[in-house]
Design an enzyme around this catalytic site. Structure first.
Site, PDB file in Angstrom:
ATOM      1  N   ARG A   1      -9.025  16.108  -4.638  1.00  0.00           N
ATOM      2  CA  ARG A   1      -7.599  15.908  -4.387  1.00  0.00           C
ATOM      3  C   ARG A   1      -6.790  16.375  -5.588  1.00  0.00           C
ATOM      4  O   ARG A   1      -7.157  16.117  -6.742  1.00  0.00           O
ATOM      5  CB  ARG A   1      -7.305  14.434  -4.094  1.00  0.00           C
ATOM      6  CG  ARG A   1      -7.982  13.947  -2.817  1.00  0.00           C
ATOM      7  CD  ARG A   1      -7.656  12.517  -2.486  1.00  0.00           C
ATOM      8  NE  ARG A   1      -8.435  12.079  -1.334  1.00  0.00           N
ATOM      9  CZ  ARG A   1      -8.436  10.838  -0.844  1.00  0.00           C
ATOM     10  NH1 ARG A   1      -7.689   9.917  -1.421  1.00  0.00           N
ATOM     11  NH2 ARG A   1      -9.171  10.520   0.198  1.00  0.00           N
TER      12      ARG A   1
ATOM     13  N   ARG B   1      -8.108   7.570 -10.734  1.00  0.00           N
ATOM     14  CA  ARG B   1      -7.449   8.582  -9.902  1.00  0.00           C
ATOM     15  C   ARG B   1      -7.884   9.956 -10.398  1.00  0.00           C
ATOM     16  O   ARG B   1      -7.377  10.457 -11.393  1.00  0.00           O
ATOM     17  CB  ARG B   1      -5.935   8.420  -9.989  1.00  0.00           C
ATOM     18  CG  ARG B   1      -5.165   9.151  -8.901  1.00  0.00           C
ATOM     19  CD  ARG B   1      -3.674   8.869  -9.014  1.00  0.00           C
ATOM     20  NE  ARG B   1      -3.373   7.462  -8.816  1.00  0.00           N
ATOM     21  CZ  ARG B   1      -3.188   6.886  -7.643  1.00  0.00           C
ATOM     22  NH1 ARG B   1      -3.271   7.603  -6.533  1.00  0.00           N
ATOM     23  NH2 ARG B   1      -2.912   5.597  -7.542  1.00  0.00           N
TER      24      ARG B   1
ATOM     25  N   GLU C   1      -7.009  -0.901  -4.644  1.00  0.00           N
ATOM     26  CA  GLU C   1      -7.597  -0.406  -3.393  1.00  0.00           C
ATOM     27  C   GLU C   1      -8.944   0.267  -3.652  1.00  0.00           C
ATOM     28  O   GLU C   1      -9.086   1.072  -4.572  1.00  0.00           O
ATOM     29  CB  GLU C   1      -6.658   0.598  -2.737  1.00  0.00           C
ATOM     30  CG  GLU C   1      -7.198   1.178  -1.440  1.00  0.00           C
ATOM     31  CD  GLU C   1      -6.883   2.661  -1.296  1.00  0.00           C
ATOM     32  OE1 GLU C   1      -7.725   3.366  -0.701  1.00  0.00           O
ATOM     33  OE2 GLU C   1      -5.829   3.110  -1.785  1.00  0.00           O
TER      34      GLU C   1
ATOM     35  N   SER D   1      -9.745   2.154   2.581  1.00  0.00           N
ATOM     36  CA  SER D   1      -8.733   2.072   3.637  1.00  0.00           C
ATOM     37  C   SER D   1      -9.422   2.347   4.965  1.00  0.00           C
ATOM     38  O   SER D   1     -10.116   3.360   5.095  1.00  0.00           O
ATOM     39  CB  SER D   1      -7.623   3.100   3.422  1.00  0.00           C
ATOM     40  OG  SER D   1      -6.714   2.684   2.443  1.00  0.00           O
TER      41      SER D   1
ATOM     42  N   ARG E   1     -14.709   3.968  -7.642  1.00  0.00           N
ATOM     43  CA  ARG E   1     -13.973   2.712  -7.808  1.00  0.00           C
ATOM     44  C   ARG E   1     -14.922   1.515  -7.723  1.00  0.00           C
ATOM     45  O   ARG E   1     -14.681   0.486  -8.362  1.00  0.00           O
ATOM     46  CB  ARG E   1     -12.850   2.615  -6.785  1.00  0.00           C
ATOM     47  CG  ARG E   1     -11.760   3.653  -7.039  1.00  0.00           C
ATOM     48  CD  ARG E   1     -10.452   3.352  -6.351  1.00  0.00           C
ATOM     49  NE  ARG E   1      -9.419   4.280  -6.781  1.00  0.00           N
ATOM     50  CZ  ARG E   1      -8.124   4.127  -6.573  1.00  0.00           C
ATOM     51  NH1 ARG E   1      -7.687   3.060  -5.910  1.00  0.00           N
ATOM     52  NH2 ARG E   1      -7.249   5.023  -7.004  1.00  0.00           N
TER      53      ARG E   1
END
Length: 427
Positions: A262, A277, A349, A352, A391
């Site tokens: 990403r 991130r 988070e 999801s 994570r």
């Protein structure tokens, strides 16, 4: 993608849904564009019909030896033939304009999704476990990793720039163990089929799951026009593109452990320290392909599968129902799993899980045939992280930190660690 027929029949419902997402009303503009498209199509069809009819009349006039009429008709046919390409091109342009506008519309939230502008409007569904009960100082993962000698951000920056991490030795093994643990649980206990799928995909695949055309700035593109996947959702969901499935074979459940890529274009200044991130990270993805009736129950099931991973790792977490303003583009409802990070003293988070209705099925032209129906319907799709491996590594490091700076290996990961029970400082 939403159906223009549904929009024509339910303009108020579309505008109400857009308002919940903080967007302006668009129903009438879309209907007007569709009216223009229909008018252009009708004009082109009328021209084609008249050309065909006039061509037949030429033959009749010739048979009747009416030369003047025949020549007049020939001139009319020729004129229509000259004008028709422009009419057909206008039809293509207006259709493309409508399709592009539809492709940029977000999905319609379910009625039970909380309305809110941003993450402040999210609602806690439940939580599991407790925060670690120890007296020593909590540290962030990058402090732990650098002190152990297994996390090297400087080397990563030399090789690739910012937002990359080099993991070494025991931490590299621990991350690998986490990924293997996740994929084993989901395939052996939750009924998902493991898939090794492409990491490079074409435009159509990105369009099918909703990354294109709206979110191209969040992606990496190769020199030959392919895209690096931002999530294995793209590859797994597109396995059924342009297929007609039999309803009795649904649901299909796929999982993959892959690198993801990403650009993080919209996250300048956010989470710049550490590996929260990243441009490149590992993730265990879950995808389900269902019929319309099963999708909501499948959403609850998928979320529970992701929760199992955190429970087995003994990590404190909460499940949040995302509000309309914080929900993803293609989702009708989303649960976020947020794991407790002692070093940050907050939840972050880690997964999801979203149900998308037939939004992606329509974009992929993926359908199923009902048990008693000859007609086909678009499949319903779901996707979720089961979970983000990097994570999870961060959470394990911060929650299993010992006073001496070592990190205890969670019991669930011991079978994957070759006898290693504790991450200790590099010699």
């Amino acid at each position: 993608m939403l159906d223009i027929k549904w929009i024509r029949d339910n303009p108020a419902a579309l505008d109400a849904a857009l308002a919940k997402r903080g967007a302006s009303p668009l129903a009438q503009a879309l209907i007007d564009l569709d009216e223009k498209r229909r008018a252009v199509i009708q004009t082109a069809q009328d021209m084609q019909s008249r050309r065909n009819a006039a061509s037949k009349e030429v033959g009749a006039a010739m048979a009747a030896k009416n030369t003047d009429l025949a020549e007049k008709l020939k001139a009319e046919v020729s004129a229509i033939k000259d004008r028709l390409p422009a009419a057909e091109e206008e039809e293509r342009q207006v259709t493309a304009e409508l399709n592009d506008a539809l492709a940029r519309l977000p999905n319609i939230p379910f009625e039970d999704v909380p309305v809110g502008a941003d993450e402040a409007g999210n609602v806690e569904k439940h939580r599991w476990g407790n925060r670690p009960a120890w007296n020593h100082k909590a540290l962030e993962h990058y402090e732990i990793g650098e002190a152990l000698g297994y996390m090297d951000f400087e080397a990563a920056a030399k090789i690739a720039g910012s937002r990359f991490t080099v993991l070494k030795g025991q931490l590299a093994r621990l991350e690998r163990a986490l990924g293997q643990f996740m994929i084993d649980v989901h395939t052996q206990e939750h009924g998902y089929t493991e898939v090794h799928a492409p990491l490079l995909v074409r435009d159509d695949a990105m369009f099918g799951t909703g990354q294109l055309p709206k979110f191209s700035e969040d992606l990496f593109r190769t020199t030959d026009g392919r895209w690096l996947i931002p999530t294995a959702e793209v590859s797994l969901t597109n396995l059924v593109r342009e297929e007609i499935l039999e309803q009795e074979k649904l649901p299909l459940r796929f999982t993959a452990l892959t690198p993801c890529f990403r650009s993080e274009a919209g996250s300048a200044g956010r989470d710049t320290r550490g590996m929260l991130r990243q441009h490149q990270f590992m993730k265990c993805e879950l995808v389900s392909i269902t019929d319309a009736e099963s999708a909501v129950d499948e959403h609850e099931r998928m979320t529970a599968c992701a929760e199992t991973i955190l429970q087995r790792l003994g990590l404190h977490y909460r499940v949040m129902t995302l509000c309309t303003g914080d929900m993803g583009f293609g989702a009708r409802k989303t649960y976020d799993l947020e794991v407790w990070l002692p070093g940050q003293d907050t939840f972050r988070e880690i997964s999801s899980c979203s149900v998308c209705g037939d939004f992606q099925g329509r974009r992929m032209n993926a359908r199923y045939r009902g048990r008693d129906d000859k007609a086909t319907k678009f499949v319903h799709t779901l996707n979720g992280s089961g979970t983000a491996v990097g994570r999870a590594l961060i959470a394990v490091m911060e929650n299993y930190l010992n006073a001496d700076g070592t990190v205890t290996v969670p019991e669930a990961l011991l079978p994957y660690m070759g006898g290693l029970t504790k991450i200790e400082k590099a010699a």
